[in-house]
Scaffold this motif. Structure first.
Motif, PDB file in Angstrom:
ATOM      1  N   ARG A  93       0.825  -1.217   0.000  1.00  0.00           N
ATOM      2  CA  ARG A  93       0.000   0.000   0.000  1.00  0.00           C
ATOM      3  C   ARG A  93       0.860   1.269   0.000  1.00  0.00           C
ATOM      4  NH1 ARG A  93      -5.554  -0.271   0.811  1.00  0.00           N
ATOM      5  NH2 ARG A  93      -6.186  -2.430   0.654  1.00  0.00           N
ATOM      6  N   THR A  97       0.039   5.366  -1.312  1.00  0.00           N
ATOM      7  CA  THR A  97      -0.010   6.493  -0.380  1.00  0.00           C
ATOM      8  C   THR A  97       1.032   7.550  -0.729  1.00  0.00           C
ATOM      9  OG1 THR A  97      -0.995   5.267   1.430  1.00  0.00           O
ATOM     10  CG2 THR A  97       0.401   7.101   2.044  1.00  0.00           C
ATOM     11  N   VAL A 246      -6.442   9.258   6.282  1.00  0.00           N
ATOM     12  CA  VAL A 246      -7.621   8.408   6.386  1.00  0.00           C
ATOM     13  C   VAL A 246      -8.812   9.055   5.680  1.00  0.00           C
ATOM     14  CG1 VAL A 246      -9.313   7.544   8.029  1.00  0.00           C
ATOM     15  CG2 VAL A 246      -6.882   7.274   8.502  1.00  0.00           C
ATOM     16  N   GLU A 249      -8.217   9.508   1.694  1.00  0.00           N
ATOM     17  CA  GLU A 249      -8.238   8.213   1.012  1.00  0.00           C
ATOM     18  C   GLU A 249      -9.642   7.597   1.027  1.00  0.00           C
ATOM     19  OE1 GLU A 249      -5.109   5.620   2.317  1.00  0.00           O
ATOM     20  OE2 GLU A 249      -3.539   7.040   1.758  1.00  0.00           O
ATOM     21  N   SER A 250     -10.399   7.882   2.087  1.00  0.00           N
ATOM     22  CA  SER A 250     -11.771   7.357   2.125  1.00  0.00           C
ATOM     23  C   SER A 250     -12.672   8.103   1.147  1.00  0.00           C
ATOM     24  CB  SER A 250     -12.352   7.474   3.534  1.00  0.00           C
ATOM     25  OG  SER A 250     -11.656   6.617   4.399  1.00  0.00           O
ATOM     26  N   SER A 253     -11.702   7.032  -2.337  1.00  0.00           N
ATOM     27  CA  SER A 253     -11.560   5.580  -2.531  1.00  0.00           C
ATOM     28  C   SER A 253     -10.147   5.235  -3.006  1.00  0.00           C
ATOM     29  CB  SER A 253     -12.562   5.068  -3.565  1.00  0.00           C
ATOM     30  OG  SER A 253     -13.812   5.598  -3.360  1.00  0.00           O
ATOM     31  N   PRO A 255      -6.770   3.426  -2.584  1.00  0.00           N
ATOM     32  CA  PRO A 255      -6.367   2.228  -1.823  1.00  0.00           C
ATOM     33  C   PRO A 255      -4.986   2.362  -1.187  1.00  0.00           C
ATOM     34  CG  PRO A 255      -6.127   1.842  -4.167  1.00  0.00           C
ATOM     35  CD  PRO A 255      -6.662   3.230  -4.037  1.00  0.00           C
ATOM     36  N   ARG A 259      -6.678   3.958   4.217  1.00  0.00           N
ATOM     37  CA  ARG A 259      -7.833   3.071   4.061  1.00  0.00           C
ATOM     38  C   ARG A 259      -7.566   1.727   4.738  1.00  0.00           C
ATOM     39  NH1 ARG A 259     -10.739   2.677  -0.439  1.00  0.00           N
ATOM     40  NH2 ARG A 259     -11.715   0.899   0.567  1.00  0.00           N
TER      41      ARG A 259
ATOM     42  N   SER B  41     -18.181  -2.228  -0.308  1.00  0.00           N
ATOM     43  CA  SER B  41     -17.084  -3.101   0.123  1.00  0.00           C
ATOM     44  C   SER B  41     -16.956  -4.265  -0.847  1.00  0.00           C
ATOM     45  CB  SER B  41     -17.364  -3.623   1.539  1.00  0.00           C
ATOM     46  OG  SER B  41     -16.405  -4.592   1.905  1.00  0.00           O
ATOM     47  N   ASN B 231      -9.937  -4.583  -1.257  1.00  0.00           N
ATOM     48  CA  ASN B 231     -10.275  -3.223  -0.822  1.00  0.00           C
ATOM     49  C   ASN B 231     -10.064  -2.164  -1.899  1.00  0.00           C
ATOM     50  OD1 ASN B 231      -8.678  -4.309   2.078  1.00  0.00           O
ATOM     51  ND2 ASN B 231     -10.880  -4.055   1.914  1.00  0.00           N
ATOM     52  N   PRO B 258     -16.164   3.287  -0.209  1.00  0.00           N
ATOM     53  CA  PRO B 258     -16.838   3.153   1.087  1.00  0.00           C
ATOM     54  C   PRO B 258     -17.817   4.274   1.393  1.00  0.00           C
ATOM     55  CG  PRO B 258     -14.517   3.711   1.376  1.00  0.00           C
ATOM     56  CD  PRO B 258     -14.717   3.444  -0.068  1.00  0.00           C
ATOM     57  N   GLU B 259     -17.552   5.477   0.897  1.00  0.00           N
ATOM     58  CA  GLU B 259     -18.414   6.609   1.215  1.00  0.00           C
ATOM     59  C   GLU B 259     -19.612   6.666   0.273  1.00  0.00           C
ATOM     60  OE1 GLU B 259     -17.958   8.837   3.766  1.00  0.00           O
ATOM     61  OE2 GLU B 259     -16.356   7.480   4.370  1.00  0.00           O
TER      62      GLU B 259
END
Lengths: 308, 539
Positions: A93, A97, A246, A249-250, A253, A255, A259, B41, B231, B258-259
């Protein structure tokens, strides 16, 4: 110098152990990983088989000591979600990032520092007020709001940039801007304060009084001194490069590590969470150590303090 | 006519490499579309094995797109059982069913489906591990055993919970197998449709590890796994030798978003063709755009609340009964779901009708605040606090539903508090917890898969949260009786006990699954979480 380095190394080790212990305790005491991974609707036999397989039925201190010993043996454990080694899972990952955080850091430094310095040099002018306003807005508006507004404008309304996910370089544009908005504001504010403090220092007046051009006063005396307090902030930013974001990345989406951390904490996936925390801690400790050494090298006063 | 989007123009202008930014516009030589789907998900245990992925994300994606069974559920109907990889079946005796396989069915690796693959798919090595049938004895393995791979620790227990007395598969000939059960079981066809997926024996024997095999399973299904990044994304491509016809879609890319806002914005921006699992408050946003619409609705899954008898107050059935009479379920459905779901008649679903297990005339405890008040008075309730821990919308509308329920309970004099927890699954067993959120589905048209799995002996809530001796005896009838009427009567009595006399749970409403879709796509949502992209459900 040797004792200085040794002290720092010991502190770093203590920090790492504290992080490992806190994370282990919180994750283990705040919920049953079997329920978190399999879900509470799982049959009791499946939950029990999971607990047995992962040693969750053993006393807390046995689990803890086994875990710490395995880390010292170089084994970071397996992910409870799929049974695969946690370290490769985490390391894969890192590029995703870094592909956000490094451009974001570059943007932050190349925009934030000059903006702060220019504002300080034009103190109380319209330019100064504008920079301050933009900086305050940048770090007070939450990044999830910035991200959603950018998506609404550039993805939904204009249709010129992807709304999320990872693919072409275009996918990185909005996350990087969102991530940078906060840090540019922060660095601009710090830069301005640092520069103002230096500009009021006696040695700046002395340099001006001896006939140096103002441009040279700034270049030779003000800038090198103003950059010192910024080193700490930059060190923190470099240290958190690998942690990602966090929130960003959320929203997008992406990866990355942020996340993975969220998913792993929710699943109480101890090995993965610990791997991430250890990596972040190590990088943070190294960055801080480098900043300390750099400051000692650049600033004779701090070197003298250390010796004293 | 060639059209260039603004995004395309920018990409071409800047680097000429923006093709990757709009994969959904990619068409193959035969103009089959490729689609992108935003899901909250991807499979949660990072594999594509339905035995290991007992979750809604797994149900949504895996079967029938990447996996198929001997029998299947009618996803465009009421989930009744239909032929799948089996064309015919006959009951040899109470414990043996003979299944005839469809001939000429190809696996993704080109092999033909044979009885050996079916035997492998129900073997110890593949699913049951070291578990033993609850009744009867396991059949001895005939021929060479499949290779032993490192099965996930909980998989055999899951398999046993779905097939408690399964004894084994007898290979009769290349296209015929006999399935042996340790006890007579009327639900065996339902079990086969819900949990009887078939994989390739050769691919298993050639795999280096379970994880390797389970991330790229070789099956007979219409799509082949191309890549799976847990994921992040799962991409599958059409399997042109699919026995059910050439798939209409070239490539399906499932993207984990996820959102909710990310899924909605991605759909409206054209990044996705489907956005799954949208809450009711997003329906207007989607339907306000002329190019999109919402498909789907109530599914075979009910939102319930569980009562915790370990709690001193809740142990009193009068208080539980009062709680069930104090809730206006239809008001919740109308206010929070815009009337887009319904209140089922007890913990039963329309698919039960096809199996003769639907109890006609059954009604939920009526909404009657006066009755609730008198029951509380009879119980001697004096305003003591009842804890109802909730999570931050693990279930759609969970928080608002709990708040509405707490107010309805307050109207009859109940003092219910709704503290937040991130560990709701575990708090249910805490004696300080009075009520907890839950859901219950039915993977096959029989209460054995929903009610019994959720509150029966061996379920997670036992023994602390709820137990009832008569109920447990009736579970035995449900599991072993071969008389359909006796089984339905037993089920009716079980609902009587668990919903009225000694309430174990209270049914609120059916859950609903809303999917935002481009209007021009001809695709039908199923009455389940499953998304079906077989040729029969496209175009």
């Amino acid at each position: 110098m040797m004792s200085f380095a040794l002290t720092r190394l010991l502190r770093a080790f203590a920090t790492l152990m504290l992080v490992i212990t806190f994370a282990f305790s919180i994750l283990r005491l705040s919920g049953d990983p079997a329920i978190a991974v399999l879900g509470p609707m799982a049959p009791a036999a499946a939950l029990n088989a999971f607990r047995e397989a992962w040693g969750l039925t053993e006393p807390f201190w046995v689990q803890y000591s086994k875990y710490v010993l395995s880390i010292f043996a170089g084994d970071f454990g397996d992910s409870m979600r799929d049974g695969l080694p946690a370290l490769p899972l985490v390391l894969e990952r890192v590029p995703a990032t870094l592909s956000l955080t490094i451009p974001s850091l570059i943007l932050t430094l190349t925009i934030g520092i000059p903006a702060g310095i220019v504002a300080a040099l034009h103190r109380n002018s319209l330019l100064d007020r504008t920079v301050i306003l933009a900086a305050v807005a940048g770090f007070t508006v939450p990044s999830f709001v910035v991200g959603l507004v950018l998506v609404l404008i550039f993805s939904v309304t204009l249709g010129v940039l992807p709304s999320g996910g990872q693919g072409s370089w275009l996918h990185g544009v909005l996350p990087i801007i969102t991530m940078s908005t906060v840090s540019i504001g922060l660095v601009a504010r710090y830069s301005r304060s640092a520069m103002l403090e230096v500009l009021n220092a006696p040695y700046i007046r002395a340099a001006s009084a001896k006939g140096l051009k103002w441009r040279d006063v700034i270049r030779l005396h003000a800038l090198p001194n103003a950059i010192l307090p910024l080193l700490t902030i930059i060190g923190l930013m470099v240290g958190s490069l690998i942690a990602g974001s966090v929130v960003v990345e959320s929203i997008f989406s992406w990866p990355g590590m942020g996340r993975l951390l969220i998913i792993s904490v929710a699943a109480r996936d101890l090995a993965v969470v610990q791997c991430i925390l250890i990596l972040i801690t190590v990088l943070m400790v190294c960055a801080n150590l480098t900043v300390d050494l750099l400051q000692a090298w650049l600033d004779p006063k701090s070197r003298n303090k250390a010796h004293a | 006519m060639v059209s260039i989007t603004r995004r395309g123009a920018l990409g071409l202008f800047v680097a000429g490499a923006a093709g990757a930014a709009f994969p959904r516009l990619a068409f193959g030589q035969d103009a089959r579309p490729s689609i992108r789907i935003a899901v909250p998900s991807l499979p949660t245990r990072n594999t594509l094995d339905p035995w290991n992925e007992q979750s809604i994300p797994g149900s949504r994606i895996l079967q029938p797109n990447v996996w198929e069974g001997l029998l299947q559920r009618n996803l465009q109907g009421d989930l009744e059982v239909q032929p799948g990889l089996a064309t015919d079946w006959k009951i040899i005796d109470d414990k043996i069913i003979e299944v005839t396989l469809r001939q000429g069915v190809k696996f993704h690796n080109g092999d033909e489906l044979t009885a050996e693959d079916v035997a492998f798919s129900f073997s110890r090595e593949r699913v049951f591990g070291s578990t033993e049938p609850a009744q009867g004895e396991a059949l001895a393995q005939a021929g060479d055993a499949p290779k032993a791979l490192d099965l996930p620790e909980a998989l055999p227990s899951y398999a046993r919970s779905l097939w408690p007395s399964f004894a084994g598969v007898e290979v009769v000939d290349r296209y015929t197998v006999r399935l042996h059960n340790g006890v007579g079981d009327l639900t065996i066809l339902g079990r086969l449709a819900a949990a009887g997926t078939i994989g390739s024996l050769r691919s298993w024997n050639e795999a280096g590890s379970y994880a390797e095999w389970a991330r790229k399973p070789v099956t007979t299904a219409p799509y082949i796994t191309e890549s799976f990044e847990p994921n992040a994304t799962l991409t599958m491509v059409a399997f042109d030798d699919y026995w059910g016809g050439r798939p209409s879609i070239e490539r399906i890319t499932w993207v984990e978003v996820p959102e909710v806002s990310g899924r909605v914005n991605g759909l409206l921006a054209g990044d996705f063709d489907f956005a799954c699992d949208l809450p009711p408050d997003q329906i207007k946003v989607i339907e306000g755009n002329p190019n999109f619409e919402i498909r789907g609705g109530a599914v075979q899954n009910a939102r319930i609340v569980i009562f915790n008898k370990a709690n001193e107050l809740i142990a009193n059935p009068l208080i539980r009964r009062a709680m069930t009479h104090a809730i206006d379920r239809q008001a919740i459905v109308d206010a929070l779901w815009g009337g887009r779901t319904d209140v089922p008649n007890g913990l039963q679903f329309p698919s039960f009708k096809s199996a003769g297990m639907y109890v006609d005339g059954w009604t939920n405890p009526e909404y009657n605040p006066d009755l609730a008040r008198s029951l509380l008075q009879e119980a001697g309730y004096n305003g003591e606090l009842i804890k109802f821990p909730i999570s931050n919308n693990y279930y759609v509308n969970e928080v608002t539903t709990a708040q509405v329920m707490a107010q309805m309970w307050k109207q009859v004099g109940l003092n219910v508090e709704t503290p937040f927890t991130d560990n709701w699954g575990a708090v249910i067993k805490d004696p300080s917890t009075g009520v907890a959120n839950w859901s219950s589905g039915a993977s096959m048209p029989d209460p054995i898969s929903g009610m019994v799995n959720n509150i029966g002996p061996g379920s997670f809530i036992r023994p602390e949260v709820w137990s009832n001796e008569e109920f447990d005896n009736l579970v035995g009838t449900l599991e072993t009786s071969l008389d359909g009427t006796e089984r339905r009567d037993a089920f009716a009595r079980m609902m009587d006990i668990a919903e009225r006399e000694d309430p174990a749970y209270m049914v609120l409403h059916r859950n609903a699954s809303f999917t935002g879709v481009r209007k021009d796509i001809q695709w039908q949502a199923s009455p389940d979480f499953t998304m079906d992209f077989r040729p029969s459900n496209w175009g």
